[in-house]
Motif scaffolding. Structure first.
Motif, PDB file in Angstrom:
ATOM      1  N   ALA A 189       0.737  -1.056  -0.055  1.00 33.57           N
ATOM      2  CA  ALA A 189       0.048  -0.054   0.104  1.00 33.57           C
ATOM      3  C   ALA A 189       0.720   1.333   0.060  1.00 33.57           C
ATOM      4  O   ALA A 189       1.519   1.780   0.991  1.00 33.57           O
ATOM      5  N   MET A 190       1.089   1.927  -1.230  1.00 33.85           N
ATOM      6  CA  MET A 190       1.926   3.077  -1.332  1.00 33.85           C
ATOM      7  C   MET A 190       1.169   3.856  -2.274  1.00 33.85           C
ATOM      8  O   MET A 190       1.323   3.585  -3.623  1.00 33.85           O
ATOM      9  N   PRO A 191       0.694   4.978  -2.014  1.00 32.45           N
ATOM     10  CA  PRO A 191       0.015   5.672  -3.142  1.00 32.45           C
ATOM     11  C   PRO A 191       0.810   6.225  -4.135  1.00 32.45           C
ATOM     12  O   PRO A 191       1.856   6.822  -3.751  1.00 32.45           O
ATOM     13  N   LEU A 192       0.571   6.289  -5.502  1.00 34.29           N
ATOM     14  CA  LEU A 192       0.928   6.944  -6.537  1.00 34.29           C
ATOM     15  C   LEU A 192       0.210   7.828  -7.180  1.00 34.29           C
ATOM     16  O   LEU A 192      -0.763   7.083  -7.656  1.00 34.29           O
ATOM     17  N   GLY A 193       0.281   9.074  -7.114  1.00 33.88           N
ATOM     18  CA  GLY A 193      -0.716   9.658  -7.979  1.00 33.88           C
ATOM     19  C   GLY A 193      -2.024   9.891  -7.221  1.00 33.88           C
ATOM     20  O   GLY A 193      -2.946  10.154  -7.704  1.00 33.88           O
ATOM     21  N   GLY A 194      -2.072   9.193  -5.933  1.00 31.93           N
ATOM     22  CA  GLY A 194      -3.453   9.322  -5.157  1.00 31.93           C
ATOM     23  C   GLY A 194      -4.201   7.936  -5.537  1.00 31.93           C
ATOM     24  O   GLY A 194      -5.196   7.597  -4.807  1.00 31.93           O
ATOM     25  N   ALA A 195      -3.904   7.126  -6.831  1.00 34.03           N
ATOM     26  CA  ALA A 195      -4.877   6.367  -6.989  1.00 34.03           C
ATOM     27  C   ALA A 195      -3.877   5.084  -7.214  1.00 34.03           C
ATOM     28  O   ALA A 195      -4.710   3.883  -6.771  1.00 34.03           O
ATOM     29  N   ALA A 196      -2.816   5.036  -7.790  1.00 34.48           N
ATOM     30  CA  ALA A 196      -2.308   3.741  -8.093  1.00 34.48           C
ATOM     31  C   ALA A 196      -1.733   3.241  -7.177  1.00 34.48           C
ATOM     32  O   ALA A 196      -1.400   3.758  -5.975  1.00 34.48           O
ATOM     33  N   LEU A 197      -1.363   1.950  -6.983  1.00 36.26           N
ATOM     34  CA  LEU A 197      -0.527   0.956  -5.977  1.00 36.26           C
ATOM     35  C   LEU A 197       0.815   0.582  -6.420  1.00 36.26           C
ATOM     36  O   LEU A 197       0.743   0.284  -7.724  1.00 36.26           O
ATOM     37  N   ALA A 198       1.668   0.568  -5.576  1.00 37.50           N
ATOM     38  CA  ALA A 198       2.898   0.158  -6.059  1.00 37.50           C
ATOM     39  C   ALA A 198       2.984  -1.493  -5.433  1.00 37.50           C
ATOM     40  O   ALA A 198       2.309  -1.837  -4.491  1.00 37.50           O
ATOM     41  N   THR A 199       3.477  -2.284  -6.420  1.00 39.09           N
ATOM     42  CA  THR A 199       3.310  -3.774  -6.237  1.00 39.09           C
ATOM     43  C   THR A 199       4.821  -4.431  -6.205  1.00 39.09           C
ATOM     44  O   THR A 199       5.647  -3.883  -7.043  1.00 39.09           O
ATOM     45  N   ASP A 200       5.355  -5.240  -5.520  1.00 35.94           N
ATOM     46  CA  ASP A 200       6.462  -5.963  -5.481  1.00 35.94           C
ATOM     47  C   ASP A 200       6.352  -7.139  -6.530  1.00 35.94           C
ATOM     48  O   ASP A 200       5.206  -7.950  -6.662  1.00 35.94           O
TER      49      ASP A 200
ATOM     50  N   ALA B 288      14.641   1.222 -13.847  1.00 39.42           N
ATOM     51  CA  ALA B 288      13.578   1.890 -14.701  1.00 39.42           C
ATOM     52  C   ALA B 288      12.296   1.426 -14.104  1.00 39.42           C
ATOM     53  O   ALA B 288      11.282   2.134 -14.198  1.00 39.42           O
ATOM     54  N   PHE B 289      12.196   0.086 -13.692  1.00 41.89           N
ATOM     55  CA  PHE B 289      10.945  -0.348 -13.246  1.00 41.89           C
ATOM     56  C   PHE B 289      10.581   0.369 -11.654  1.00 41.89           C
ATOM     57  O   PHE B 289       9.230   0.522 -11.594  1.00 41.89           O
ATOM     58  N   ASP B 290      11.360   0.370 -11.007  1.00 38.92           N
ATOM     59  CA  ASP B 290      11.369   1.102  -9.717  1.00 38.92           C
ATOM     60  C   ASP B 290      10.816   2.610  -9.713  1.00 38.92           C
ATOM     61  O   ASP B 290      10.031   3.040  -8.863  1.00 38.92           O
ATOM     62  N   ALA B 291      11.138   3.034 -10.876  1.00 35.26           N
ATOM     63  CA  ALA B 291      10.969   4.643 -11.132  1.00 35.26           C
ATOM     64  C   ALA B 291       9.231   4.809 -11.253  1.00 35.26           C
ATOM     65  O   ALA B 291       8.986   5.640 -11.339  1.00 35.26           O
ATOM     66  N   THR B 292       8.478   3.541 -11.551  1.00 35.89           N
ATOM     67  CA  THR B 292       7.412   3.664 -11.892  1.00 35.89           C
ATOM     68  C   THR B 292       6.427   3.598 -10.475  1.00 35.89           C
ATOM     69  O   THR B 292       5.231   3.806 -10.646  1.00 35.89           O
ATOM     70  N   GLY B 293       7.245   3.342  -9.546  1.00 32.96           N
ATOM     71  CA  GLY B 293       6.633   3.290  -8.085  1.00 32.96           C
ATOM     72  C   GLY B 293       6.387   1.865  -7.682  1.00 32.96           C
ATOM     73  O   GLY B 293       5.978   1.639  -6.631  1.00 32.96           O
ATOM     74  N   ASN B 294       6.713   0.701  -8.370  1.00 33.05           N
ATOM     75  CA  ASN B 294       6.406  -0.558  -8.233  1.00 33.05           C
ATOM     76  C   ASN B 294       8.184  -0.870  -7.818  1.00 33.05           C
ATOM     77  O   ASN B 294       8.966   0.009  -7.826  1.00 33.05           O
ATOM     78  N   LYS B 295       8.089  -2.213  -7.441  1.00 33.88           N
ATOM     79  CA  LYS B 295       9.378  -2.528  -6.903  1.00 33.88           C
ATOM     80  C   LYS B 295       9.986  -3.852  -7.195  1.00 33.88           C
ATOM     81  O   LYS B 295       9.130  -4.938  -7.447  1.00 33.88           O
ATOM     82  N   TRP B 296      10.964  -3.878  -7.959  1.00 35.47           N
ATOM     83  CA  TRP B 296      11.595  -5.027  -8.738  1.00 35.47           C
ATOM     84  C   TRP B 296      12.403  -5.931  -7.630  1.00 35.47           C
ATOM     85  O   TRP B 296      13.309  -5.369  -6.927  1.00 35.47           O
ATOM     86  N   VAL B 297      11.876  -7.041  -7.375  1.00 34.62           N
ATOM     87  CA  VAL B 297      12.308  -8.225  -6.210  1.00 34.62           C
ATOM     88  C   VAL B 297      13.228  -9.136  -7.239  1.00 34.62           C
ATOM     89  O   VAL B 297      12.723  -9.925  -8.034  1.00 34.62           O
ATOM     90  N   ASP B 298      14.553  -8.973  -6.951  1.00 31.10           N
ATOM     91  CA  ASP B 298      15.424  -9.650  -7.921  1.00 31.10           C
ATOM     92  C   ASP B 298      15.594 -11.193  -7.506  1.00 31.10           C
ATOM     93  O   ASP B 298      15.748 -11.658  -6.370  1.00 31.10           O
ATOM     94  N   GLY B 299      15.020 -12.074  -8.565  1.00 30.19           N
ATOM     95  CA  GLY B 299      15.299 -13.548  -8.315  1.00 30.19           C
ATOM     96  C   GLY B 299      16.287 -14.073  -9.062  1.00 30.19           C
ATOM     97  O   GLY B 299      16.021 -14.971  -9.664  1.00 30.19           O
ATOM     98  N   ALA B 300      17.390 -13.579  -8.891  1.00 28.59           N
ATOM     99  CA  ALA B 300      18.612 -14.180  -9.612  1.00 28.59           C
ATOM    100  C   ALA B 300      18.799 -15.354  -9.214  1.00 28.59           C
ATOM    101  O   ALA B 300      18.858 -15.847  -8.281  1.00 28.59           O
ATOM    102  N   ILE B 301      19.151 -16.558 -10.296  1.00 29.76           N
ATOM    103  CA  ILE B 301      19.631 -17.815 -10.041  1.00 29.76           C
ATOM    104  C   ILE B 301      21.024 -18.119 -10.563  1.00 29.76           C
ATOM    105  O   ILE B 301      21.040 -17.771 -11.803  1.00 29.76           O
TER     106      ILE B 301
END
Length: 409
Positions: A12-23, A45-58
Motif C-alpha cells: 500500500a503506497m499511493p502513487l498519484g493518489g490512485a495507483a498502488l505500488a507492487t512488488d 527503470a521499473f522502480d521509477a514507476t513506483g513498483n518494486k523489482w524483487v530480484d530473483g537471480a539464479i
C-alpha cells in the motif's frame, strides 16, 4: 491469492493518489559483474514507476535456471516475470496456457513497427499472439582477444581464425593459454556453432540447424568445422574454469589469449575498465564470415490471479521496451537493442561493429530459434564429451552429430 513465493501482494503506497505500488519478483540467470550492472538498469527503470523489482537471480546459467523456473510455473508458484532465450524454450508453457498474452501491450507500443529484425518478435509469437518481450540481440559469433598477450610473443593481434590458431604454439610456449573455454555444457557447443558459421558458412549453419539437413551435417563443409573444433580442443587444454565469465576473466587478465563467446562478454571487459580496440579486440564471425546471430533474451509473464500483479507485469513489459531503458540496459549488457529507432552514440568499438553488421542485414537465427530444447541438449552432450575426451576424433563426432540432426524434430 494463492502461493506466489516471493511474489508478494501489493504494497500500500499511493502513487498519484490512485495507483498502488507492487512488488514483482523477476527471475533470471544474470549474475556476473557485467550482467548485474545491466539488470540493475531494468530494476531502476521499473522502480521509477513506483513498483518494486524483487530480484530473483539464479546462479549458474540458463541450463541451471530454466528447470527451476519451469518447475515453479507448472507447480503453481509462479514468479511475476521470468527470463528465457529467444526461441522455443517457453513453447510448452505457452501451449499449456500458463503464460500471459501480451498482444494488447505490444499493439499499444507498436512493437511490430519498432522491433528489428522482425524474427525477434516472431519468436515471441504463437498462433498470432505475442507472449514475450524481446529485450536484446545477443550474438555468439565473436572471438575476444587480449592484445597484450600477442604483443608479448611478438605477434600482431590476429584478424581471423587462421592467424589466431597459428599463434597457439607461441602462446603456449610463453605460458599463455591460447583459448579459454569454461566447463558449462553450452560453452563447447557455442564454440562449435561459431566455428561452423565462420568456416562452413551461414547457409550451411541454417541448413543444418534450421533445415535439419543431415546430408549437409555429414558432408565436407561441416568437416572443416569439426577439424577446427579439434584444434580448439587442443588450444583450450588447461582451461580449468567452470563459468563463462571466469573464462572471460582469463582473457582480461592475460592468462589466456582469447575466448569464443557471445557479445555479453563485453559487459565483463567494461566492468574491468578495459577499452575496446586498445586493451582487447573483437572479431565478429572469427574475422571470416561477419554475421550477427539474432539470439538473445526475452521476458515472459506467467498468468496470475491477482489484478495488482497483472498491472505490475504490464508496467514492466512497457518499461523493458521503452527506448531509454533499451539504451541503458544494452550499453551495459554488451548486446544490441531490439528497437531499430534508438540512438546508440555511446556504443564502443565492438558494439559499433555489431550495429554495422546488423544494419547490413547480415543476420542468422539462433539455435534456440531453429531447434527444440531436447535436440539442443543432445548437441550439448556431444560437444561436452568431445572437448573432454580426445580419443573422439573429429570424424566420429561429425557422424554422431549428423545422426542427431537426422532425428531432430
Amino acid at each position: 491469492m494463492g502461493r506466489l513465493g516471493l511474489l508478494m501482494a501489493a504494497v500500500a503506497m499511493p502513487l498519484g493518489g490512485a495507483a498502488l505500488a507492487t512488488d514483482l519478483e523477476v527471475t533470471h540467470w544474470w549474475t556476473s559483474g557485467g550482467e548485474a550492472a545491466a539488470v540493475a538498469e531494468f530494476a531502476k527503470a521499473f522502480d521509477a514507476t513506483g513498483n518494486k523489482w524483487v530480484d530473483g537471480a539464479i546462479a549458474g546459467s540458463g541450463g541451471t535456471a530454466r528447470p527451476i523456473m519451469i518447475s515453479r510455473i507448472t507447480g503453481g508458484d509462479p514468479m511475476g516475470a521470468t527470463q528465457f532465450n529467444h526461441g522455443r524454450q517457453a513453447e510448452e508453457l505457452v501451449e499449456a496456457g500458463l503464460m500471459r498474452d501480451l498482444s494488447d501491450i505490444a499493439a499499444e507500443g507498436s512493437w511490430k513497427d519498432v522491433v528489428y529484425p522482425p524474427t525477434l518478435l516472431d519468436s515471441c509469437t504463437l498462433d498470432g499472439k505475442i507472449y514475450c518481450v524481446p529485450v536484446n540481440i545477443h550474438s555468439q559469433q565473436w572471438l575476444w582477444l587480449n592484445n597484450e598477450a600477442f604483443e608479448k610473443v611478438g605477434l600482431p593481434v590476429p584478424t581471423n581464425w587462421e592467424e589466431y590458431s597459428a599463434a597457439a604454439p607461441k602462446l603456449q610456449a610463453a605460458g599463455i593459454l591460447p583459448l579459454a573455454v569454461g566447463q558449462q555444457p553450452w560453452q563447447t557447443t557455442l564454440a562449435f556453432q561459431v566455428l561452423l558459421v565462420a568456416l562452413a558458412g551461414p547457409e550451411a549453419y541454417t541448413a543444418v540447424f534450421g533445415g535439419k539437413d543431415a546430408e549437409m551435417a555429414a558432408g565436407p563443409e561441416l568437416a572443416k568445422a569439426f577439424q577446427a573444433a579439434a584444434t580448439a580442443r587442443e588450444m583450450s587444454k588447461g582451461s580449468n574454469v567452470q563459468n563463462w565469465n571466469d573464462a572471460t576473466n582469463m582473457v582480461i587478465t592475460g592468462k589466456a589469449a582469447g575466448q569464443i563467446m557471445g557479445d555479453w562478454a563485453q559487459g565483463e571487459f567494461q566492468v574491468a575498465g578495459q577499452v575496446a580496440g586498445e586493451d582487447y579486440s573483437c572479431l565478429p564471425g572469427l574475422g571470416v564470415n561477419e554475421v550477427i546471430q539474432t539470439g538473445g533474451d526475452a521476458f515472459y509473464f506467467p498468468k496470475v490471479d491477482d489484478p495488482e500483479i497483472s498491472a505490475a507485469q504490464a508496467e514492466l513489459a512497457k518499461v523493458m521496451m521503452a527506448p531509454a531503458t533499451q539504451v541503458a540496459f544494452n550499453l551495459k549488457k554488451g548486446s544490441l537493442p531490439v528497437r531499430g529507432d534508438v540512438d546508440l552514440a555511446a556504443a564502443n568499438d565492438c558494439m559499433k561493429k555489431g550495429l554495422d553488421i546488423l544494419a547490413k542485414g547480415n543476420v542468422i537465427q539462433s539455435p534456440d530459434q531453429l531447434m527444440s530444447a531436447d535436440d539442443l541438449t543432445q548437441v550439448n552432450d556431444l560437444f561436452v564429451e568431445f572437448f573432454n575426451d580426445t580419443s573422439i576424433t573429429a570424424e566420429d563426432a561429425q557422424a554422431r552429430f549428423a545422426k542427431i540432426v537426422s532425428n531432430a524434430s
